[in-house]
Design an enzyme around this catalytic site. Structure first.
Site, PDB file in Angstrom:
ATOM      1  N   LYS A 139      10.526  -4.880   2.782  1.00 17.60           N
ATOM      2  CA  LYS A 139      11.851  -6.375   1.974  1.00 17.60           C
ATOM      3  C   LYS A 139      13.076  -5.998   2.879  1.00 17.60           C
ATOM      4  O   LYS A 139      14.099  -5.687   3.357  1.00 17.60           O
ATOM      5  CB  LYS A 139      12.431  -6.121   0.971  1.00 17.60           C
ATOM      6  CG  LYS A 139      11.481  -6.280  -0.478  1.00 17.60           C
ATOM      7  CD  LYS A 139      11.889  -7.356  -1.107  1.00 17.60           C
ATOM      8  CE  LYS A 139      10.371  -7.229  -2.535  1.00 17.60           C
ATOM      9  NZ  LYS A 139      10.358  -8.537  -2.747  1.00 17.60           N
ATOM     10  N   LYS A 244      -0.378 -14.752  -6.163  1.00 20.37           N
ATOM     11  CA  LYS A 244      -0.057 -13.816  -7.028  1.00 20.37           C
ATOM     12  C   LYS A 244      -0.886 -14.575  -8.742  1.00 20.37           C
ATOM     13  O   LYS A 244      -0.925 -15.272  -9.103  1.00 20.37           O
ATOM     14  CB  LYS A 244       1.370 -14.062  -8.265  1.00 20.37           C
ATOM     15  CG  LYS A 244       2.485 -13.292  -7.144  1.00 20.37           C
ATOM     16  CD  LYS A 244       3.343 -13.118  -7.335  1.00 20.37           C
ATOM     17  CE  LYS A 244       4.765 -12.105  -6.563  1.00 20.37           C
ATOM     18  NZ  LYS A 244       4.654 -12.067  -5.351  1.00 20.37           N
TER      19      LYS A 244
END
Ligand code: MG
Length: 335
Positions: A139, A244
């Site tokens: 990240k 997702k």
């Protein structure tokens, strides 16, 4: 045909709270749905929304389930499943009776390793390399830009040839930050892609960036469901789509719509329990063209071990998916 529809809500603290763009997320709330038909065939599904993302909320799903009642018709459930989102995923999953086998030609799929934020990424990368991971995700946009770029080079120095690194900005950069970062990434081919560099809704900016810089860009927050996906695809998005399934809707719909562009796709977890994980991973195994490592290296997430999907390892075996028994998860949840 009449169905018997039941559901159990759950509230599960994460073993380690998640740091997200919306603050700290300490416990996952969701629901497991059970559908039984007149012939005694049983299927399970999971409602697993991510706060702040699309696909609908738990409150909305609860209301919709109340409208369906305990004995809806097959058509009523199937119609609601086709409307997409977290409830669509659960109902679409549950309408397919649970089986033991996963239909797939493939025996295993590669999984990406998540590196911890900040300097702990350096120790993390050593551990994950030893385990055998070759695709990593880190990240960015969390700390100071210069510091992060310095650290990124230190991470990459530790990676062997052929390893790939994904960066995820979670939509946090503005135009200038994104331009500086993509300039930095341009001569670092080890970077597989940069995920969601900027605001998911700013189409022009993302289309401009993907054209101006050589690094592949991936959309995640921008493509929660079918409508988003079709919109970006219609505009000729040349990069990657992070999908997702637990937020998208009916798993069969994901297969039909996303399957044809599988080489452009990363299948990713929405931090669901093993119940939802089973369908997400089945779906991945059902896409012959899937080439990129799965974004499902998230478990164990919860303290009760049977509620976790397969433990994060460099390769996910089909047999691990087949070992997930949704009935056991249903039984493990309190009413
Ligand atoms: Mg992401």
């Amino acid at each position: 045909m009449r169905l018997s529809l039941n559901h159990k809500p759950y509230r599960l603290p994460f073993r380690q709270p998640m740091r997200t763009a919306h603050g700290v997320w300490a416990e996952r709330e969701g629901m497991v749905v059970r559908v039984e038909d007149e012939h005694g065939r049983v299927g399970f599904g999971e409602i697993a929304p991510i706060p702040g993302w699309g696909g609908g909320t738990l409150a909305e799903a609860t209301e919709a389930l109340a409208r369906l009642g305990r004995q809806p018709s097959w058509d009523e459930v199937s119609t609601m499943a086709s409307q997409g989102g977290v409830l669509g995923f659960a109902l679409g999953s549950a309408l397919e009776a649970s089986t033991e086998d996963v239909a797939s030609e493939r025996e295993y799929l590669a999984v990406a390793a998540l590196l911890p934020a900040g300097r702990s990424a350096l120790a993390g990368v050593e551990t994950k390399l030893e385990l055998g991971f070759r695709t990593f995700k880190w990240k960015v946009g969390v700390d100071d830009e210069r510091a992060e770029q310095g650290l990124l080079d230190e991470i990459m120095e530790r990676l062997p040839e052929g390893a790939r690194l994904r960066l995820d900005a979670n939509g946090g950069w503005d135009r200038r930050q994104a331009e500086r970062w993509l300039g930095f990434c341009a001569d670092r081919p080890m970077i597989e892609f940069v995920e969601q560099p900027t605001d998911p809704g700013n189409v022009d900016l993302l289309l401009g960036l993907v054209e101006d810089y050589p690094t592949t860009l991936a959309l995640d927050e921008s493509v929660v469901g079918r409508a988003d996906f079709e919109r970006w695809q219609g505009m000729g998005w040349p990069g990657v789509f992070v999908i997702k399934p637990a937020l998208w809707g009916d798993p069969q719909d994901v297969l039909d719509v996303v399957g044809p562009v599988a080489p452009q796709v990363v299948i990713s977890s929405a931090l669901e329990t093993a119940c939802g994980a089973r369908r997400v991973l089945e779906l991945a195994f059902a896409m012959p063209g899937l080439e990129r490592a799965l974004g499902t290296g998230v478990w164990p997430l919860f303290a009760p071990s049977r509620l976790n999907g397969p433990t994060a390892l460099p390769f996910l075996r089909k047999t691990e998916v087949e070992a997930i028994n949704a009935e056991e998860i249903w039984e493990a949840l309190e009413t």
